[in-house]
Each structure stands twice: as C-alpha cells, then as structure tokens.
Design an enzyme around this catalytic site. Structure first.
Site, mmCIF file in Angstrom:
data_model
loop_
_atom_site.group_PDB
_atom_site.id
_atom_site.type_symbol
_atom_site.label_atom_id
_atom_site.label_comp_id
_atom_site.label_asym_id
_atom_site.label_seq_id
_atom_site.Cartn_x
_atom_site.Cartn_y
_atom_site.Cartn_z
ATOM 1 N N LYS A 193 0.852 -1.186 0.000
ATOM 2 C CA LYS A 193 0.000 0.000 0.000
ATOM 3 C C LYS A 193 0.895 1.246 0.000
ATOM 4 O O LYS A 193 2.098 1.143 0.180
ATOM 5 C CB LYS A 193 -0.919 -0.003 1.226
HETATM 6 C C1 LIG Z 1 -8.913 -5.298 -0.457
HETATM 7 C C2 LIG Z 1 -8.047 -5.833 0.643
HETATM 8 N N1 LIG Z 1 -8.595 -6.132 1.835
HETATM 9 C C3 LIG Z 1 -7.850 -6.590 2.851
HETATM 10 C C4 LIG Z 1 -6.481 -6.767 2.731
HETATM 11 C C5 LIG Z 1 -5.699 -7.298 3.887
HETATM 12 O O1 LIG Z 1 -4.790 -6.344 4.373
HETATM 13 P P1 LIG Z 1 -3.661 -6.726 5.418
HETATM 14 O O2 LIG Z 1 -2.534 -7.349 4.661
HETATM 15 O O3 LIG Z 1 -3.262 -5.414 6.033
HETATM 16 O O4 LIG Z 1 -4.255 -7.650 6.411
HETATM 17 C C6 LIG Z 1 -5.863 -6.454 1.521
HETATM 18 C C7 LIG Z 1 -4.428 -6.655 1.347
HETATM 19 O O5 LIG Z 1 -3.877 -6.702 0.292
HETATM 20 C C8 LIG Z 1 -6.665 -5.979 0.445
HETATM 21 O O6 LIG Z 1 -6.131 -5.677 -0.745
#
Ligand SMILES: Cc1ncc(COP(=O)(O)O)c(C=O)c1O
Length: 382
Positions: free
Chosen positions: A180
């Site tokens: 991100k």
């Molecule tokens: C749309 C979406 N939701 C949730 C997540 C999960 O994020 P995290 O890796 O911070 O748990 C991601 C991670 O790529 C994502 O792209």
C-alpha cells in the site's frame, strides 16, 4: 529487476523508530494514540482505531456491526482473500457478487440480486485504490438495515466526492502493508464516526480489557482491569505507529507522484488497441495503489505469457486482483461471476512506485508494446 512496488522509506522513518526505541515504550502506547489522531484528522472522521492489519480491522468491524453465525455478508470475490476470510472469522457466510468492469468494484446492480432476508452487511472494497460508489451502495442497503463496511485497504489517499475515502463510512478498514502507499510494515486502522463503536473496538483489539495497558502503566494508583467480553490481541506497536506518523505526512506527495506516473503509463500504452487501464471514476480520484491493465479480449498473448516475457526483461509484474470464489478455500460457494472471472484471468499489475524513473517506465511500456504488437505482426492487438 524493476519491482512492482517499493515503499518510500527514508532517514526520517529510521530516526522515528530509533527515538521510539530510546523512549523505552515500544508496544501500543503514546505513538499509537498520536497516529490514530493524525489519521482521523487526515480522513476527516471523528475516530480512528489502530490495529495489527486490515484483516484484523475487518474482523473487528464485522463484530462491531453485530455480524455472526447464520448471517450473510455480500463481498466481491474480486479482492484479496482477506475480505472473504474476515466474514468466515465471525461464522457468517460470504456471498460473492460480481463487479463493475471499469472500477472493479461492487455496484448496486451486482449486489441487488444477492440480497436475502439473511443479508446483514456488504463489504464494499475500493479495489486497487479506485473509490467505490459508497453513497449509491448505502442508498440500496441503509433502508434494509444492511451495514455497508468499507474495505479501504488500498485506498488511503484516494478521494470520494471531494472527501478522503472512508470519511462517509459507518466503518472503514485500512491496510498499511508495504504493497500500500502508506506503510508501517504490517498494520491497519478502523475509522468510524460512532464514539461507542470506537470505544468497543479499542477494547476488542486488547483482549476485551476495559483499561488499556498504557493507561494502567500511566496511573499512579494500582488499577484492576476487567475483561468485558472475549477480545483479541490485534494491537499495533509504537514502533509501527512512529513509522506511520512519518508516512502519513508523505501521503499527499506519494499520491501526486503515482498519479503523474499513472497518467504517463496511460498515454504511453494508449497505442495498444483494446487495452483497458486503471483510472478515475466520475465521482472520485484513485491513489493508483495498483496500476492494473486488462488485456484485449482477442489478445494473442495470454496474461501469463506476458508476465513471463516481462520477467525475462527484468520487469516484476503481478497478476491482477484474485477471485476468491475460484480458490479451493471457497469451493463450497462456487458460482458464476463473468466480469470477475475475466478480470482475474486477463489482467495484470504493472510496476508503480514513488521512486520509479521515467526510464524504468519506458522500459516496461516497450516490453508491453512489443509483446502485444508482435503477437500479430504489423497489426494492432484488438
Ligand atoms: C482489499 C483488501 N482487503 C484486505 C487486505 C488485507 O490487508 P492486510 O494485509 O493489512 O491484512 C488487503 C491486502 O492486500 C486488500 O487488498
């Protein structure tokens, strides 16, 4: 190798971490509190609750929305698998809906057919940073008492109808994973306008305790804490928050740089006929967390072959967004989602990062162009 993403980190982040270590407080404490306040101000929402990831943010958001066994939650299959997994964590049933081809997001037309008497929530993802139309989804869901939870994992720095993404959501979840823009290594944030929900989220992330460890430590009198419900250890550390505070100040220039490079990609790739590229919807602006391209339907080169050619030329691309309903973990929910399936099979993500040079970008474009053009020599690929 040109990476698909490289976080923009520097001396300031390193110094912030060093200062945190020197302070003697490295677990959740004053810097997490400061990061929450700064993030809430940046989004324009009253409350922000820091957690260990966006996955845990989604889990807590679903609990806060009162979702549990026997409930159905409509989610896009076209998302990182964490979106659907969070629904399973609370014992509810994810119901996969198709997405709009241009934004890659759920829209009322794709959600409406899946609404039942058991639907309690919709997780609206701002896929790859492209804002979803929250007002349109709430217009469908609010009258049915279906909570719209925004999965803004990719969307810190994107805007929706003139406000930061997340500002208008009952609950929004953000990710600070290094894929991100704004990163803390791992980390997440939940934003909400509701004070009671924010207070419950703070307890839930810390074992259900009614007094945080930091507050107990600060107190001059012994404090006996109580555990009001079964909670979790989903805390962010002060080391992560120290990085997050620096990164938050860099978010605007990060978005500006990505938008500039994305515009350049769009122009340079426009010679490839039929290629669809990521872009802004009419009602908002993307942070271009991922610059995806969708191959023309009749492309002679497959997506996987193109990725192989790119890798051979020193370019690290990624497949486009995955489709959870095609994975073994969700074999029991198999359904047909034509747009999702086309996007999952025929799109890819090209390198885009803050310090990417125009020369690197030109190289990516030249590999793309020659691969797609040489498929039918002398003919544009349609
Ligand atoms: C749309 C979406 N939701 C949730 C997540 C999960 O994020 P995290 O890796 O911070 O748990 C991601 C991670 O790529 C994502 O792209």
């Amino acid at each position: 190798m040109i990476p698909v993403m490289r976080p923009w980190l520097g001396r300031e982040e390193a110094e912030a971490v060093a200062a945190t270590v020197a302070s003697g407080w490295i677990a959740q404490g004053p810097r997490v509190q400061e990061f929450e306040a700064a993030f809430a101000a940046a989004i324009g929402t009253p409350h922000a609750v820091a957690v260990s990831s966006c996955t845990t943010a989604l889990h807590l958001a679903l609990i806060a929305a009162g979702i549990g066994p026997d409930d159905e939650v409509i989610v896009p299959s076209l998302s990182f698998i964490a979106t659907a997994n969070a629904v399973r964590y609370v014992g509810a049933q994810p119901v996969f809906a198709d997405v709009d081809l241009v934004t890659q997001n759920l829209v009322p037309e794709t959600v409406r057919p899946w609404l039942t008497g058991r639907t309690r929530a919709v997780i609206l993802v701002d896929q790859a940073g492209v804002p979803a139309d929250l007002a349109a989804m709430r217009a469908l869901c609010d009258p049915l008492q279906v909570t719209v939870i925004e999965d803004a994992a990719c969307a810190a720095g994107s805007s929706y109808r003139g406000r930061p993404v997340g500002a208008g959501a009952v609950l929004a979840a953000f990710s600070f994973h290094p894929r991100k823009l704004l990163t803390t290594g791992e980390g997440g944030m939940i934003t909400t306008g509701d004070e009671a929900i924010a207070a419950r989220l703070r307890r839930l992330r810390e074992h259900g305790m009614d007094v945080s460890a930091a507050d107990r430590h600060r107190s001059r009198q012994p404090v006996i804490e109580h555990y009001t419900e079964v909670g979790f250890n989903y805390r962010m550390t002060d080391i992560q928050a120290a990085i997050g505070l620096v990164q938050l100040r860099k978010l605007a220039p990060m978005v500006a740089r990505r938008r500039l490079l994305a515009r350049r990609y769009t122009e340079l790739l426009s010679s490839i006929q039929g290629l669809v590229t990521a872009g802004d919807p009419p009602y908002g602006e993307t942070n271009y967390q991922s610059f995806w391209v969708l191959l023309p339907e009749e492309s002679a080169v497959s997506r996987d072959e193109l990725m192989r050619l790119l890798a051979e030329s020193g370019v690290s691309a990624r497949r486009g967004i995955m489709a959870a309903h095609l994975e073994p973990a969700y074999a029991d929910t198999r359904t047909s989602l034509p747009v999702t399936e086309r996007l999952a099979r025929h799109s890819l993500i090209l390198p885009l990062f803050h310090e990417m040079t125009e020369a690197q970008q030109d190289h990516v474009v030249s590999v793309m162009t020659s691969a797609l053009m040489s498929a039918a020599p002398g003919m544009p690929v349609r």
